[in-house]
Design a protein around this motif. Structure first.
Motif, mmCIF file in Angstrom:
data_model
loop_
_atom_site.group_PDB
_atom_site.id
_atom_site.type_symbol
_atom_site.label_atom_id
_atom_site.label_comp_id
_atom_site.label_asym_id
_atom_site.label_seq_id
_atom_site.Cartn_x
_atom_site.Cartn_y
_atom_site.Cartn_z
ATOM 1 N N ASP A 179 0.841 -1.194 0.000
ATOM 2 C CA ASP A 179 0.000 0.000 0.000
ATOM 3 C C ASP A 179 0.876 1.244 0.000
ATOM 4 O O ASP A 179 1.719 1.423 0.889
ATOM 5 C CB ASP A 179 -0.901 -0.002 1.243
ATOM 6 N N ASP A 180 0.672 2.087 -1.030
ATOM 7 C CA ASP A 180 1.393 3.372 -1.071
ATOM 8 C C ASP A 180 0.589 4.491 -0.412
ATOM 9 O O ASP A 180 1.024 5.636 -0.377
ATOM 10 C CB ASP A 180 1.754 3.750 -2.507
ATOM 11 N N PHE A 231 4.171 0.887 2.609
ATOM 12 C CA PHE A 231 3.950 -0.447 3.171
ATOM 13 C C PHE A 231 4.146 -1.476 2.063
ATOM 14 O O PHE A 231 3.520 -1.397 1.006
ATOM 15 C CB PHE A 231 2.543 -0.553 3.752
ATOM 16 N N ARG A 232 5.015 -2.438 2.295
ATOM 17 C CA ARG A 232 5.315 -3.452 1.291
ATOM 18 C C ARG A 232 5.098 -4.839 1.886
ATOM 19 O O ARG A 232 5.590 -5.156 2.969
ATOM 20 C CB ARG A 232 6.761 -3.320 0.799
ATOM 21 N N PHE A 233 4.360 -5.657 1.120
ATOM 22 C CA PHE A 233 4.082 -7.036 1.514
ATOM 23 C C PHE A 233 4.566 -7.964 0.410
ATOM 24 O O PHE A 233 4.291 -7.737 -0.776
ATOM 25 C CB PHE A 233 2.588 -7.253 1.744
ATOM 26 N N GLY A 238 -0.404 12.963 1.457
ATOM 27 C CA GLY A 238 1.005 12.951 1.100
ATOM 28 C C GLY A 238 1.590 11.552 1.038
ATOM 29 O O GLY A 238 2.730 11.326 1.467
ATOM 30 N N ASN A 239 0.834 10.603 0.486
ATOM 31 C CA ASN A 239 1.255 9.199 0.397
ATOM 32 C C ASN A 239 1.618 8.616 1.760
ATOM 33 O O ASN A 239 2.567 7.836 1.899
ATOM 34 C CB ASN A 239 2.442 9.031 -0.564
ATOM 35 N N ALA A 240 0.872 8.997 2.771
ATOM 36 C CA ALA A 240 1.077 8.464 4.116
ATOM 37 C C ALA A 240 -0.269 8.198 4.761
ATOM 38 O O ALA A 240 -1.241 8.929 4.536
ATOM 39 C CB ALA A 240 1.884 9.430 4.972
ATOM 40 N N LEU A 241 -0.321 7.137 5.554
ATOM 41 C CA LEU A 241 -1.470 6.866 6.406
ATOM 42 C C LEU A 241 -1.233 7.565 7.732
ATOM 43 O O LEU A 241 -0.253 7.298 8.430
ATOM 44 C CB LEU A 241 -1.620 5.364 6.627
ATOM 45 N N HIS A 242 -2.109 8.462 8.090
ATOM 46 C CA HIS A 242 -2.053 9.163 9.368
ATOM 47 C C HIS A 242 -3.040 8.472 10.298
ATOM 48 O O HIS A 242 -4.250 8.541 10.092
ATOM 49 C CB HIS A 242 -2.428 10.635 9.193
ATOM 50 N N LEU A 243 -2.508 7.780 11.310
ATOM 51 C CA LEU A 243 -3.343 7.005 12.210
ATOM 52 C C LEU A 243 -3.227 7.574 13.619
ATOM 53 O O LEU A 243 -2.178 7.486 14.271
ATOM 54 C CB LEU A 243 -2.921 5.528 12.197
#
Length: 533
Positions: free
Chosen positions: A354-355, A527-529, A382-387
């Motif tokens: 997930d980018d 995130f890379r799987f 900005g290509n980020a997950l803000h959690l």
């Protein structure tokens, strides 16, 4: 779906590191040559006119399947994960792609649902616990949509206590019914949105010999198929988990929806009989016609030695016999099987990398036991997950999780935290049993057995890239302070073969995920799987 005792097995099956927790027998040794899809994930379609089970790898239990013209739709139990009831689409019965998550409001732990279509409208019948309190009574809900993609309605409580696994049926007179666990049924209103009569007992399921090793009788998962002169009632007995030889498929038939029901002379039609078989605890079946007029059954089972992957969906060919009965032809499902002909093959599965260009909540990611405002914690920018942080640890932070269906895999992510925050990557069974690695501004925190344990110094500060490798239950962690150009092995490895239902209960799987706890917000990037052969 849920039957017998929650814990136990054959003399310790499912203990941490038990010999029987490892694969046994020739069919369970080296991984077969599955075809590989997104992120090297295994897929069933071998590309040569055959397929190799599992049909849906990873935790896809209690499959409910709908043939809708040339299209097929399927969904599964999603328990405490929300958004839930992800609907998958196929046109050839073998290759499946996600469509939507039908259930967005937390109504409890979602057990074996029923997906059906009646007079142009789609329905999902959903058994749950009414509350999360221990011993809480069950009920069943219904949601509906005029388009399979939604929007789906708000849930309506059907007030069906102490029953699970609804199976929809239409009688010869057009009446609508839900068949329920225990051999019971209830009549539905014509619109399918309320009950129209009392619960009544209509079927006494076939009993196996008393010396068989099972989890418990637990008749459940009733599914009705009408073909020719008969209604066919498929039921699961023997318990869902526990001893691998317990769960099984039985059948009965009747010329009327009102019975009487005649048990199949060859019961059980499917049952694991040896610990050397590739698939354990096989049951909870539904019959479905293929695109070429052939017949098939979908049901679930545990992969030999990999209870941690949950119950995976299996596809078994069906043969109708001259006496109007049927049998399953796939044997132990350890070998390739000829695909149904016809239909169009979709690209199977979905990428788990997930980018974070968009929020894939409900398709890829699910919250565990979310609060009503849980979705507000997650945003992409900005290509980020803000959690946003919640709780103090994975146990009370409602982590974001995904389903990984391979025996070995690796996932990694850039993580940045605010001051006072803690975040990391985890392998999560439930809020009492998980493993992983997190960090705050000065220390790492190791998660082991659902407990926060060692807290060695963190040399990277509030930003690092982290990697988790789960290679057939052997777990290692690596960290990087330069974005993944160089890695350092973390000095704590783990073995997680016992993180599963027969130890903990709950009917879940060990899922990769991420969490944000403490204060402020954590940002996850890139995130890379990747599945490992």
């Amino acid at each position: 779906m849920i039957g017998g005792t929650a814990l136990g097995g054959l003399g310790g099956l499912g203990g941490f590191g038990d010999a029987l927790a490892q694969p046994r027998g020739p069919s369970a040794g080296a991984a077969p040559d599955w075809k590989r899809g997104y992120g090297n994930q295994r897929v069933a379609d071998l590309g040569n006119g055959t397929f190799l089970n599992p049909l849906m790898a990873g935790d896809h239990p209690d499959p409910t399947i709908l043939k809708d013209g040339a299209d097929y739709y399927m969904t599964f139990s999603t328990f405490d994960s929300y958004p839930g009831l992800v609907i998958w689409h196929s046109r050839d019965l073998v290759n499946w792609a996600p469509v939507t998550a039908a259930l967005n409001r937390n109504i409890g732990s979602v057990w074996a649902p029923e997906l059906t279509r009646h007079k142009g409208r789609y329905y999902l019948y959903i058994p749950t616990k009414k509350t999360s309190a221990p011993g809480a009574k069950t009920t069943s809900w219904v949601i509906w949509a005029d388009d399979i993609k939604g929007p789906w309605s708000d849930p309506v409580d059907l007030d069906l206590p102490n029953h699970i696994d609804p199976g929809h049926a239409v009688g010869e007179d057009g009446s609508r019914w839900l068949f329920l666990s225990g051999g019971d049924r209830v009549r539905l209103s014509d619109d399918g949105l309320s009950k129209a009569g009392p619960i009544e007992h209509v079927y006494d399921p076939w009993r196996y010999p008393e010396d068989w090793v099972v989890e418990g009788f637990a008749p459940e998962g009733p599914k009705i198929t009408r073909r020719g002169d008969y209604f066919y009632l498929i039921t699961a007995v023997g318990g869902t988990a526990g001893p691998p030889t317990g769960h099984m498929v039985i059948a009965a038939r009747s010329r009327s929806i009102d019975g009487p029901w005649e048990n199949h002379p060859a019961n059980p039609l499917v049952r694991t009989t040896s610990l050397d078989e590739k698939w354990w605890s096989r049951g909870h079946a539904t019959l479905v016609e293929g695109p070429d007029g052939s017949w098939w059954s979908v049901y679930h089972g545990f992969e030999n030695g990999f209870w941690t992957l949950g119950r995976q969906t299996l596809l078994d060919p069906v043969e109708w016999t001259p006496d109007g009965w049927f049998r399953m032809k796939g044997g132990d499902l350890s070998r390739p099987i000829a695909k149904p002909k016809g239909g169009t093959a979709l690209r199977h599965g979905q990428p788990l990398s997930d980018d974070f260009r968009r929020l894939r909540l409900g398709q890829t990611w699910n919250f565990f036991k979310p609060a009503p405002d849980e979705a507000e914690r997650a945003k992409v920018s900005g290509n980020a997950l803000h959690l946003a942080a919640r709780g103090k640890a994975p146990s009370d932070s409602s982590p974001l999780l995904l389903i990984a269906g391979d025996q070995a895999y690796r996932f990694e992510c850039d993580i940045e935290i605010d001051e006072g925050g803690t975040a990391g990557l985890i392998l999560f069974y439930d809020d009492k049993l998980y493993a992983g690695l997190g960090f705050d501004g000065t220390r790492f925190v190791t998660h082991q057995y659902g407990i926060e344990r060692g807290r060695p110094a963190n040399p990277h500060g509030r930003r690092m890239r982290m990697r988790v490798t789960n290679d057939r239950h052997i777990v290692t962690y690596d960290t990087s302070g330069d974005g993944g150009r160089t890695w350092k092995r973390f000095d704590r490895g783990m073995e997680v073969s016992g993180y599963h239902h027969n130890v903990r209960g709950g009917f879940l799987m060990l899922r990769p995920g991420l969490y944000s706890a403490g204060q402020g917000t954590a940002r996850f990037r890139n995130f890379r799987f990747e599945a490992l052969a």
